[in-house]
Design a protein around this motif. Structure first.
Motif, mmCIF file in Angstrom:
data_model
loop_
_atom_site.group_PDB
_atom_site.id
_atom_site.type_symbol
_atom_site.label_atom_id
_atom_site.label_comp_id
_atom_site.label_asym_id
_atom_site.label_seq_id
_atom_site.Cartn_x
_atom_site.Cartn_y
_atom_site.Cartn_z
ATOM 1 N N PRO A 237 9.618 -16.400 -9.089
ATOM 2 C CA PRO A 237 8.914 -15.159 -8.761
ATOM 3 C C PRO A 237 9.011 -14.136 -9.890
ATOM 4 O O PRO A 237 9.737 -14.344 -10.862
ATOM 5 N N VAL A 238 8.274 -13.023 -9.724
ATOM 6 C CA VAL A 238 8.285 -11.950 -10.718
ATOM 7 C C VAL A 238 8.452 -10.610 -10.004
ATOM 8 O O VAL A 238 8.271 -10.506 -8.788
ATOM 9 N N ASP A 239 8.797 -9.623 -10.780
ATOM 10 C CA ASP A 239 8.836 -8.246 -10.297
ATOM 11 C C ASP A 239 7.496 -7.593 -10.615
ATOM 12 O O ASP A 239 7.081 -7.553 -11.776
ATOM 13 N N VAL A 240 6.827 -7.119 -9.594
ATOM 14 C CA VAL A 240 5.534 -6.461 -9.774
ATOM 15 C C VAL A 240 5.773 -4.981 -10.043
ATOM 16 O O VAL A 240 6.188 -4.235 -9.151
ATOM 17 N N VAL A 241 5.536 -4.562 -11.271
ATOM 18 C CA VAL A 241 5.636 -3.149 -11.645
ATOM 19 C C VAL A 241 4.239 -2.554 -11.464
ATOM 20 O O VAL A 241 3.320 -2.865 -12.224
ATOM 21 N N THR A 242 4.089 -1.726 -10.472
ATOM 22 C CA THR A 242 2.746 -1.277 -10.087
ATOM 23 C C THR A 242 2.045 -0.490 -11.191
ATOM 24 O O THR A 242 0.817 -0.492 -11.269
ATOM 25 N N THR A 243 2.818 0.208 -12.033
ATOM 26 C CA THR A 243 2.196 0.986 -13.111
ATOM 27 C C THR A 243 1.671 0.097 -14.227
ATOM 28 O O THR A 243 0.924 0.563 -15.084
ATOM 29 N N GLN A 244 2.051 -1.182 -14.224
ATOM 30 C CA GLN A 244 1.609 -2.098 -15.270
ATOM 31 C C GLN A 244 0.599 -3.124 -14.757
ATOM 32 O O GLN A 244 0.231 -4.056 -15.476
ATOM 33 N N THR A 245 0.151 -2.957 -13.518
ATOM 34 C CA THR A 245 -0.854 -3.859 -12.975
ATOM 35 C C THR A 245 -2.246 -3.425 -13.419
ATOM 36 O O THR A 245 -2.446 -2.300 -13.890
ATOM 37 N N LYS A 246 -3.200 -4.312 -13.238
ATOM 38 C CA LYS A 246 -4.580 -4.035 -13.657
ATOM 39 C C LYS A 246 -5.519 -4.298 -12.490
ATOM 40 O O LYS A 246 -5.486 -5.369 -11.879
ATOM 41 N N TYR A 247 -6.346 -3.316 -12.203
ATOM 42 C CA TYR A 247 -7.309 -3.452 -11.108
ATOM 43 C C TYR A 247 -8.451 -4.380 -11.517
ATOM 44 O O TYR A 247 -9.057 -4.220 -12.578
ATOM 45 N N ASP A 248 -8.742 -5.353 -10.652
ATOM 46 C CA ASP A 248 -9.839 -6.296 -10.886
ATOM 47 C C ASP A 248 -10.818 -6.184 -9.726
ATOM 48 O O ASP A 248 -10.544 -6.674 -8.619
ATOM 49 N N PRO A 249 -11.966 -5.534 -9.913
ATOM 50 C CA PRO A 249 -12.911 -5.334 -8.808
ATOM 51 C C PRO A 249 -13.520 -6.631 -8.280
ATOM 52 O O PRO A 249 -14.118 -6.635 -7.206
ATOM 53 N N SER A 250 -13.382 -7.722 -9.007
ATOM 54 C CA SER A 250 -13.949 -8.994 -8.551
ATOM 55 C C SER A 250 -13.084 -9.682 -7.504
ATOM 56 O O SER A 250 -13.519 -10.665 -6.885
ATOM 57 N N LEU A 251 -11.875 -9.192 -7.283
ATOM 58 C CA LEU A 251 -10.988 -9.805 -6.292
ATOM 59 C C LEU A 251 -11.371 -9.337 -4.893
ATOM 60 O O LEU A 251 -11.179 -8.177 -4.544
ATOM 61 N N GLY A 252 -11.933 -10.262 -4.127
ATOM 62 C CA GLY A 252 -12.342 -9.935 -2.768
ATOM 63 C C GLY A 252 -11.264 -10.249 -1.756
ATOM 64 O O GLY A 252 -10.165 -10.704 -2.106
ATOM 65 N N PRO A 253 -11.543 -10.013 -0.486
ATOM 66 C CA PRO A 253 -10.547 -10.288 0.562
ATOM 67 C C PRO A 253 -10.204 -11.770 0.632
ATOM 68 O O PRO A 253 -11.049 -12.641 0.415
ATOM 69 N N VAL A 254 -8.946 -12.049 0.928
ATOM 70 C CA VAL A 254 -8.510 -13.418 1.166
ATOM 71 C C VAL A 254 -8.916 -13.807 2.582
ATOM 72 O O VAL A 254 -8.742 -13.034 3.527
ATOM 73 N N THR A 255 -9.455 -15.018 2.738
ATOM 74 C CA THR A 255 -9.993 -15.439 4.029
ATOM 75 C C THR A 255 -9.292 -16.686 4.543
ATOM 76 O O THR A 255 -9.517 -17.788 4.034
ATOM 77 N N PRO A 256 -8.415 -16.551 5.529
ATOM 78 C CA PRO A 256 -7.815 -17.735 6.154
ATOM 79 C C PRO A 256 -8.879 -18.504 6.939
ATOM 80 O O PRO A 256 -9.691 -17.912 7.655
#
Length: 394
Positions: A53-72
């Protein structure tokens, strides 16, 4: 001689082959001689640069508008067929039927299994594999899928860079019981020891997931257990799922990592891998921090309630201040009024009229008044005499 040498060489190679067991045959653990710090020695992929696993540092994340909702897909369609729950000595897992899948990714993924990771010591002690801004949750749920569009089965997909998709759900302990997790935790007593299995009633697997499937973190990583193949597209949901403290303690204390016939009876606890370096990878987000979409409905409700409470408190303070000011103003005005009414003669003594002398002998006062009247009358008569003209004789 050549034949003898060839025979000896073959025997030596055979002994070396036998002495070096295959990676699948190595018994690994989270601690001990083949603990997680020794995994890279036996499983080369565990030393890769795209590990989880990794540590998610929110200030270093990048917004990707192409990521849609996950659908089970088909998570709630169990057809009343029982599920298989097992203890493999590393975790508690649940085999999932092949009609369950996952949409919202570039390919169609088919569900394989789900499992849990936890710590020890109760709430607040950590136990999740992924962390956000350095903070861990109490436990973590993983739902594993393989790319069924490109590969025929899990075995073929597990070594491929686009072979797997895993959902990560962070779990925190609170006061309320989570009925969905009781579908698993209620049957742990049947699989206390490693290599034990049991059938449990089917249930809606989607009830284990957070309600908000639109906001998540996405990155490329690996399996968090040996052989650590770097073949996983990770989806880590931002919203956390809550279970009760009693449910967490049951998870931490019910299972053993040893077999029933073993004498040590070692507890199955702290089955989470340490955080791995991010290296060149970038964690993407499906939500924009600037737009405020990252706030869940619960967070929005909490903010609204907080603002309302703040407004009420401010109104109470303002009203108290106004009343205090009015009180002191009236008190000051009353003080001035009292001072002016009681000491005006002291302030202006020259305007006070002279006191009237007291009469010493009241009995003689009528006589004095009569004398005054007579004197006034006689004085009047005397003043009128000169006005009459004297008579003259012829």
């Amino acid at each position: 001689m050549d034949s003898l040498g060839l025979f000896m060489l073959s025997l030596l190679l055979c002994s070396q082959w036998t002495a070096a067991p295959a990676a699948e045959e190595i018994t690994w653990s989270y601690t001990g001689s083949v603990g997680q710090w020794q995994w890279p020695e036996y499983f080369p992929d565990c030393a890769g640069t795209s590990q989880s696993p990794v540590d998610v540092v929110t200030t270093q994340t990048k917004y990707d508008p192409s990521l849609g909702p996950v659908t089970p897909l088909g998570y709630d369609q169990h057809n009343n067929r029982p599920f298989t729950l097992y203890n493999n000595g590393h975790t508690v897992g649940l085999e999932l039927p092949e009609w369950m899948g996952l949409g919202g990714l570039p390919w169609l993924f088919t569900a394989v299994q789900l499992h849990l990771h936890w710590g020890s010591g109760g709430p607040g002690r950590g136990g999740s594999e992924h962390t956000i801004n350095g903070l861990s949750a109490d436990a973590e749920l993983h739902v594993v899928h393989y790319n069924s569009e490109l590969y025929p089965n899990m075995s073929a997909a597990v070594t491929q860079p686009d072979g797997l998709a895993v959902l990560g759900i962070l779990i925190v302990a609170g006061e309320e019981t989570n009925p969905a997790f009781n579908n698993i935790l209620s049957y742990l007593s049947r699989i206390r020891h490693a290599d034990q299995k049991t059938l449990i009633p089917a249930f809606d697997v989607q009830s284990l997931l957070p309600k908000d499937l639109r906001r998540y973190y996405r990155y490329n990583g690996s399996l968090t257990t040996p052989p650590c193949h770097q073949s996983v597209t990770w989806t880590l949901f931002r919203e956390r799922v809550q279970i009760s403290k009693a449910q967490l303690i049951k998870m931490e204390t019910m299972l053993h990592s040893s077999r029933a016939e073993d004498d040590d009876g070692k507890m199955l606890q702290d089955n989470y891998r340490a955080i791995q370096p991010l290296h060149h990878r970038v964690v993407l987000t499906s939500f924009s921090a600037e737009s405020g979409e990252q706030l869940s409905s619960g967070e929005v409700t909490a903010i609204v309630i907080g603002v309302m409470c703040g407004c009420v408190a401010l109104a109470v303070v303002v009203r108290f201040i106004v009343k205090t000011i009015k009180f002191f103003t009236l008190l000051h005005n009353d003080s001035l009024a009292v001072n002016s009414s009681t000491s005006s003669w002291d302030i202006l003594p020259s305007n006070r009229p002279a006191p009237t002398p007291r009469v010493k002998n009241p009995e003689k006062e009528p006589e004095k008044i009569q004398d005054v009247v007579l004197n006034c009358t006689s004085d009047g008569e005397k003043k009128e005499e000169p006005t009459s003209s004297p008579q003259t004789e012829p």
